[in-house]
Write a protein that holds these residues in place. Structure first.
Motif, PDB file in Angstrom:
ATOM      1  N   UNK A 131       1.309  -0.948  -0.032  1.00  0.00           N
ATOM      2  CA  UNK A 131      -0.135  -0.235  -0.053  1.00  0.00           C
ATOM      3  C   UNK A 131       0.682   1.501  -0.343  1.00  0.00           C
ATOM      4  N   UNK A 132       0.564   2.273  -0.817  1.00  0.00           N
ATOM      5  CA  UNK A 132       0.976   3.629  -0.748  1.00  0.00           C
ATOM      6  C   UNK A 132       0.596   4.561  -1.123  1.00  0.00           C
ATOM      7  N   UNK A 133       0.692   5.568  -0.507  1.00  0.00           N
ATOM      8  CA  UNK A 133       0.636   7.337  -0.088  1.00  0.00           C
ATOM      9  C   UNK A 133       1.781   7.786  -0.590  1.00  0.00           C
ATOM     10  N   UNK A 134       1.142   8.456  -2.439  1.00  0.00           N
ATOM     11  CA  UNK A 134       1.794   8.944  -2.470  1.00  0.00           C
ATOM     12  C   UNK A 134       2.002  10.932  -2.602  1.00  0.00           C
ATOM     13  N   UNK A 135       2.929  11.508  -2.004  1.00  0.00           N
ATOM     14  CA  UNK A 135       2.733  12.498  -1.288  1.00  0.00           C
ATOM     15  C   UNK A 135       2.787  13.272  -2.418  1.00  0.00           C
ATOM     16  N   UNK A 136       2.553  14.486  -3.147  1.00  0.00           N
ATOM     17  CA  UNK A 136       3.332  15.737  -3.841  1.00  0.00           C
ATOM     18  C   UNK A 136       2.752  17.012  -3.249  1.00  0.00           C
ATOM     19  N   UNK A 137       4.263  17.162  -2.833  1.00  0.00           N
ATOM     20  CA  UNK A 137       4.031  18.941  -2.073  1.00  0.00           C
ATOM     21  C   UNK A 137       3.151  18.678  -0.439  1.00  0.00           C
ATOM     22  N   UNK A 138       2.790  20.041  -0.853  1.00  0.00           N
ATOM     23  CA  UNK A 138       1.083  19.490   0.994  1.00  0.00           C
ATOM     24  C   UNK A 138       0.410  18.681   0.296  1.00  0.00           C
ATOM     25  N   UNK A 139      -0.083  17.515  -1.137  1.00  0.00           N
ATOM     26  CA  UNK A 139      -1.038  17.649  -1.554  1.00  0.00           C
ATOM     27  C   UNK A 139      -0.605  15.508  -1.222  1.00  0.00           C
ATOM     28  N   UNK A 225      -5.153  15.867  -2.947  1.00  0.00           N
ATOM     29  CA  UNK A 225      -5.728  16.547  -2.100  1.00  0.00           C
ATOM     30  C   UNK A 225      -5.085  17.524  -1.409  1.00  0.00           C
ATOM     31  N   UNK A 226      -5.096  19.204  -1.196  1.00  0.00           N
ATOM     32  CA  UNK A 226      -4.634  19.507  -0.731  1.00  0.00           C
ATOM     33  C   UNK A 226      -4.982  20.571   0.440  1.00  0.00           C
ATOM     34  N   UNK A 227      -3.905  21.405   1.012  1.00  0.00           N
ATOM     35  CA  UNK A 227      -4.321  21.930   2.024  1.00  0.00           C
ATOM     36  C   UNK A 227      -5.588  22.944   1.196  1.00  0.00           C
ATOM     37  N   UNK A 228      -6.726  22.683   2.011  1.00  0.00           N
ATOM     38  CA  UNK A 228      -8.088  23.885   1.804  1.00  0.00           C
ATOM     39  C   UNK A 228      -9.174  23.180   0.777  1.00  0.00           C
ATOM     40  N   UNK A 229      -8.583  21.492   1.158  1.00  0.00           N
ATOM     41  CA  UNK A 229      -9.933  20.766  -0.505  1.00  0.00           C
ATOM     42  C   UNK A 229     -10.262  19.727   0.973  1.00  0.00           C
ATOM     43  N   UNK A 230     -12.344  20.177   0.624  1.00  0.00           N
ATOM     44  CA  UNK A 230     -12.640  18.844   1.551  1.00  0.00           C
ATOM     45  C   UNK A 230     -12.561  17.340   1.712  1.00  0.00           C
ATOM     46  N   UNK A 231     -12.634  17.740   3.149  1.00  0.00           N
ATOM     47  CA  UNK A 231     -11.514  15.805   3.394  1.00  0.00           C
ATOM     48  C   UNK A 231     -12.389  14.784   2.606  1.00  0.00           C
ATOM     49  N   UNK A 232     -12.685  14.010   1.855  1.00  0.00           N
ATOM     50  CA  UNK A 232     -13.393  12.911   1.515  1.00  0.00           C
ATOM     51  C   UNK A 232     -13.307  11.951   2.837  1.00  0.00           C
ATOM     52  N   UNK A 233     -14.358  10.631   2.206  1.00  0.00           N
ATOM     53  CA  UNK A 233     -14.766   9.643   3.310  1.00  0.00           C
ATOM     54  C   UNK A 233     -13.587   8.948   2.932  1.00  0.00           C
ATOM     55  N   UNK A 249      -2.353  13.427   6.732  1.00  0.00           N
ATOM     56  CA  UNK A 249      -2.648  14.420   6.194  1.00  0.00           C
ATOM     57  C   UNK A 249      -2.493  15.479   5.970  1.00  0.00           C
ATOM     58  N   UNK A 250      -3.378  16.362   5.104  1.00  0.00           N
ATOM     59  CA  UNK A 250      -2.774  17.823   4.553  1.00  0.00           C
ATOM     60  C   UNK A 250      -3.036  19.348   5.598  1.00  0.00           C
ATOM     61  N   UNK A 251      -2.383  19.694   6.006  1.00  0.00           N
ATOM     62  CA  UNK A 251      -2.732  20.945   6.708  1.00  0.00           C
ATOM     63  C   UNK A 251      -4.270  21.105   6.733  1.00  0.00           C
ATOM     64  N   UNK A 252      -4.796  21.636   7.511  1.00  0.00           N
ATOM     65  CA  UNK A 252      -6.488  21.716   7.608  1.00  0.00           C
ATOM     66  C   UNK A 252      -7.575  20.954   7.825  1.00  0.00           C
ATOM     67  N   UNK A 253      -6.932  19.702   7.419  1.00  0.00           N
ATOM     68  CA  UNK A 253      -8.042  18.848   7.465  1.00  0.00           C
ATOM     69  C   UNK A 253      -7.627  17.790   8.910  1.00  0.00           C
ATOM     70  N   UNK A 254      -8.678  17.502   9.778  1.00  0.00           N
ATOM     71  CA  UNK A 254      -9.402  16.033  10.687  1.00  0.00           C
ATOM     72  C   UNK A 254     -10.327  15.513  10.829  1.00  0.00           C
ATOM     73  N   UNK A 255      -9.309  13.640  11.447  1.00  0.00           N
ATOM     74  CA  UNK A 255     -10.244  13.222  11.751  1.00  0.00           C
ATOM     75  C   UNK A 255      -9.181  11.391  11.695  1.00  0.00           C
TER      76      UNK A 255
END
Length: 255
Positions: A131-139, A225-233, A249-255
């Protein structure tokens, strides 16, 4: 402690999630010798078995999907149930030698079913998957997988193929599923995932190049998905996918 499965369903008391005792097992046609030890320690009380698909639950009991017992059983109980399911499934699917068809025999002191005629051995199957989470800048890159009804977004994943290292699998699966090149792989953690027999090995990776191009038979949608984007399920906390995403999680997300 008896784990009785019907396909991927576990028999439990309807109201409490308590496991059946020896008397209930006997009523289902499961004598003590039909129950497989879940641990090699002869003093361990856990036993596991499969029943036929047409078997009905006794009064007061129900067959519940193993996934549906998250939150009903505690973490320790779920870990034991997952192990028991894999042992029971191994015993069910290796009753006969896969090479010559002779009834297999349990080998003392290990989880092995061996053919007395040709010597072929069968061990519980474990299928490694990355399983891999790909990061690109803050997203971060999240995807919805084909074949799933839910709208959950999660990290990319895929099974290791013969001859591959886990890192090679990460590079291949990311390119096949979304058309991206990645680098800077970092190990995050692992989790046994008994649906039915996976070992999930999780990484993070950094975006290197490419534009998102989804493999349509595997991925419905993939996006950054980056800072300011709505957090998906996203995947629940009980899975390593949920832990991996929440740890990055990008900055601003919580959950």
């Amino acid at each position: 402690m008896n784990f009785v499965f019907r396909r991927d369903e576990l028999l439990v008391v309807e109201e409490t999630g308590v496991l059946p005792d020896a008397q209930v097992c006997a009523g289902l046609g499961l004598p003590p010798q039909a129950l497989q030890p879940v641990w090699l320690d002869p003093g361990a009380p856990q036993r596991a078995a499969h029943v036929e698909p047409d078997i009905e639950a006794p009064q007061g009991y129900a067959f519940r999907k193993l996934r549906g017992l998250f939150g009903v059983l505690d973490d320790h109980g779920m870990a034991q149930a997952g192990r028991a399911y894999q042992i029971a499934e191994w015993a069910r699917t290796h009753r006969y030698c896969g090479a010559c068809g002779t009834p297999a025999e349990r080998v003392a002191g290990e989880f092995c079913l061996r053919c007395p005629a040709c010597g072929h051995s069968a061990y519980p199957r474990i299928s490694p998957a990355m399983m891999v989470l790909v990061r690109h800048g803050d997203g971060i890159l999240l995807a919805r997988h084909a074949g799933r009804i839910s709208a959950i977004y999660t990290a990319l994943a895929g099974f290791v193929e013969p001859g591959e290292s886990i890192e090679q699998t990460v590079h291949r699966e990311v390119y096949e599923e979304v058309g991206l090149k990645v680098g800077n792989l970092r190990y995050f953690g692992s989790q046994s995932w008994p649906f039915p027999n996976s070992l999930m090995i999780a990484y993070t990776a950094d975006y290197v190049s490419g534009e998102i191009r989804v493999q349509e038979d595997e991925i419905l949608e993939a996006r950054w998905f980056g800072p300011g984007d709505p957090m998906p399920e996203i995947a629940g906390r009980v899975s390593i996918a949920g832990a991996l995403i929440r740890a990055h999680m990008p900055q601003g997300w919580a959950g």
